[in-house]
Design an enzyme around this catalytic site. Sequence first.
Site, PDB file in Angstrom:
ATOM      1  N   TRP A 155       3.149  20.059 -34.013  1.00 27.99           N
ATOM      2  CA  TRP A 155       1.839  20.541 -33.571  1.00 27.99           C
ATOM      3  C   TRP A 155       1.923  21.763 -32.648  1.00 27.99           C
ATOM      4  CZ3 TRP A 155       2.240  20.561 -28.426  1.00 27.99           C
ATOM      5  CH2 TRP A 155       3.136  19.646 -27.848  1.00 27.99           C
ATOM      6  N   ASN A 156       3.114  22.101 -32.150  1.00 29.83           N
ATOM      7  CA  ASN A 156       3.127  23.163 -31.121  1.00 29.83           C
ATOM      8  C   ASN A 156       2.956  24.569 -31.695  1.00 29.83           C
ATOM      9  OD1 ASN A 156       5.698  23.028 -32.176  1.00 29.83           O
ATOM     10  ND2 ASN A 156       6.724  23.413 -30.244  1.00 29.83           N
ATOM     11  N   LYS A 179       3.638  17.986 -44.981  1.00 30.04           N
ATOM     12  CA  LYS A 179       2.921  17.057 -44.109  1.00 30.04           C
ATOM     13  C   LYS A 179       2.817  17.696 -42.724  1.00 30.04           C
ATOM     14  CE  LYS A 179       3.706  14.045 -41.118  1.00 30.04           C
ATOM     15  NZ  LYS A 179       2.492  14.210 -40.315  1.00 30.04           N
ATOM     16  N   PRO A 180       1.629  18.190 -42.388  1.00 33.77           N
ATOM     17  CA  PRO A 180       1.483  18.793 -41.061  1.00 33.77           C
ATOM     18  C   PRO A 180       1.377  17.712 -39.989  1.00 33.77           C
ATOM     19  CG  PRO A 180      -0.616  18.870 -42.231  1.00 33.77           C
ATOM     20  CD  PRO A 180       0.372  18.242 -43.165  1.00 33.77           C
ATOM     21  N   ALA A 181       1.542  18.110 -38.748  1.00 32.89           N
ATOM     22  CA  ALA A 181       1.434  17.153 -37.636  1.00 32.89           C
ATOM     23  C   ALA A 181       0.037  16.554 -37.603  1.00 32.89           C
ATOM     24  CB  ALA A 181       1.727  17.861 -36.329  1.00 32.89           C
ATOM     25  N   GLY A 235      10.709  19.080 -35.427  1.00 36.87           N
ATOM     26  CA  GLY A 235      10.125  18.040 -34.582  1.00 36.87           C
ATOM     27  C   GLY A 235      11.163  17.474 -33.644  1.00 36.87           C
ATOM     28  N   SER A 236      10.968  16.234 -33.270  1.00 37.51           N
ATOM     29  CA  SER A 236      11.838  15.636 -32.250  1.00 37.51           C
ATOM     30  C   SER A 236      13.206  15.269 -32.834  1.00 37.51           C
ATOM     31  CB  SER A 236      11.172  14.377 -31.701  1.00 37.51           C
ATOM     32  OG  SER A 236      11.010  13.435 -32.740  1.00 37.51           O
ATOM     33  N   GLU A 257      15.005  21.448 -37.416  1.00 45.42           N
ATOM     34  CA  GLU A 257      14.813  22.221 -36.176  1.00 45.42           C
ATOM     35  C   GLU A 257      14.361  21.215 -35.144  1.00 45.42           C
ATOM     36  OE1 GLU A 257      15.502  25.255 -35.845  1.00 45.42           O
ATOM     37  OE2 GLU A 257      15.484  26.075 -37.873  1.00 45.42           O
ATOM     38  N   LEU A 258      15.247  20.841 -34.237  1.00 45.65           N
ATOM     39  CA  LEU A 258      14.937  19.712 -33.356  1.00 45.65           C
ATOM     40  C   LEU A 258      14.767  20.164 -31.905  1.00 45.65           C
ATOM     41  CD1 LEU A 258      17.446  17.248 -35.058  1.00 45.65           C
ATOM     42  CD2 LEU A 258      15.066  17.717 -35.644  1.00 45.65           C
ATOM     43  N   CYS A 291      10.078  24.438 -28.169  1.00 41.55           N
ATOM     44  CA  CYS A 291      11.438  23.882 -28.151  1.00 41.55           C
ATOM     45  C   CYS A 291      12.435  24.900 -27.624  1.00 41.55           C
ATOM     46  CB  CYS A 291      11.831  23.371 -29.528  1.00 41.55           C
ATOM     47  SG  CYS A 291      11.494  24.554 -30.808  1.00 41.55           S
ATOM     48  N   GLU A 388      13.432  17.432 -22.632  1.00 43.45           N
ATOM     49  CA  GLU A 388      12.499  18.563 -22.707  1.00 43.45           C
ATOM     50  C   GLU A 388      11.224  18.183 -21.975  1.00 43.45           C
ATOM     51  OE1 GLU A 388      12.173  18.861 -27.036  1.00 43.45           O
ATOM     52  OE2 GLU A 388      12.385  21.011 -26.787  1.00 43.45           O
TER      53      GLU A 388
END
Length: 489
Positions: A155-156, A179-181, A235-236, A257-258, A291, A388
């Site tokens: 979502w960021n 699949k978007p946030a 994401g996370s 990409e975490l 991130c 984070e």
Amino acid sequence: MAQLPEFLKSEGYVGGQWVAANSGNRLDVLDPATGETLVTVPRMGAVETTEAIAKAQAAFEGWSRRTAVDRATVLQAWAAAMRANAEDLARLLTLEQGKPLSESRVEIEYAASFFSWFAEEGRRLYGDIIPSHRTDARILVTRNALGVVGGITPWNFPSAMVTRKAAPALAAGNCMVLKPAEATPLSALAIAALGEQAGVPAGVFNVVTGGREEAPQIGKALIDSPLVRKIGFTGSTAVGKQLMRDCAGDLTKVSLELGGNAAFIVFDDADIEAALDGAQICKFRNAGQTCIAANRIFVQESIHDKFVEALCARAQDIEVGHGLEQNVSQGPLIDTRGLEKVERLVADATEKGATLHLGGQCHAAGGTYYQPTVMTGVTPAMDISHEEVFGPVAAITSFRDEQDAIEMANDTPYGLAGYFYSRDVGRIFRVADALKTGIVGVNTGLISTEVAPFGGVKESGIGREGSKYGIEDWTELKYICLAGLEAAS
Ligand code: ADP
């Protein structure tokens, strides 16, 4: 309810159709600044995802057989459609995500740039002819599309994370189910609508929306399908690791990409004003919810106090409010979960001895707003050194010398971005080499661009997005051994 942009879509997008969930269930999309519902979108699940995969597979044959130039023309038209509607897209982004409109405008241009860039890169997916091991054979290597691919985005950056995946994937000839946030599906749906206008064929790009509850089902349907050959995820770290484990089942490729834990180092030979500019943007942009944000700021002892004082002065000037209001430079945090995390990390740090110089509390505006915050005396014993913060909190530690700074910077399992400020050319090369990160910003706090490879090492991920390298991850090599080429007698 705030005024909504005209091309707002509130259904999923599957096989070129705007569709509801089979169950009819809907998910509220909120304005994080007010908590008001903007609109609802379908709560889709495994069945709808499987349907989207089938539509993508059906579209694949035609899309992958087109010439690269033909696909590039469509992607360029998509970029143009985004640019033509940039203001509406930016407002929509601010409404669902909260960032200031000025930042949303930058994100929309960044998002469009991936279509422009990868339209061109798709035309340069060159292969090789390798000197052969046999006199009667030639060795040809080609780069080919994978097939149907999945994208799962956060979502960021609700627009840029979509296009950073969709553009290279589609340019290489793949078809995508995205699949978007759950918090920010509207930007992705708007991008799909503009794709439709730009001539993206039905099934080539599909969007499946759902809530937090549906995310694992959607993810599993993508991963378990033998048709889906890659998952691109941002994401996370926890979810990324889970997806990678699940992908082992039928060896679905992944790029991840975490999370990050970026160090931002200011040496005493730095241009301090430049370092302050960099720290401000790197720390407070998107209310710290990136991130690659400066999670740990290390300042050399001799300039520490001066730097802290100047950073406080700048942070004090940050205007907090609804992102659509003029002059606002910091919006709300995305949700109460995000706010609680910031509160927990600040409380833990102050309990363990950190000194607050500015902020440190929820903002008087209420909701999920948090005060721009500056604290010093941060140590590795504090959770903020390892997690984070994803909020507007500058956590500062002083250091003695170069070695000290490098050791502290690398003392993390993450390795996405690292930054430092110095004017000593020898130090610049030494420290850039020593930082164990995928990205290093030297004398800058802004490193994102479509032309450079974005991605991390260690537990920050696998693979790169953007740049000429970013398209390779959406292809596989085929080696053709062309034999029987006997010499003429
Ligand atoms: P954050 O904590 O920042 O929301 P997440 O990693 O939880 O980060 O979410 C990033 C994206 O991954 C979102 O689109 C979210 O819906 C999705 N997601 C979360 N859990 C899963 C899961 N188990 N399977 C697939 N996708 C997931």
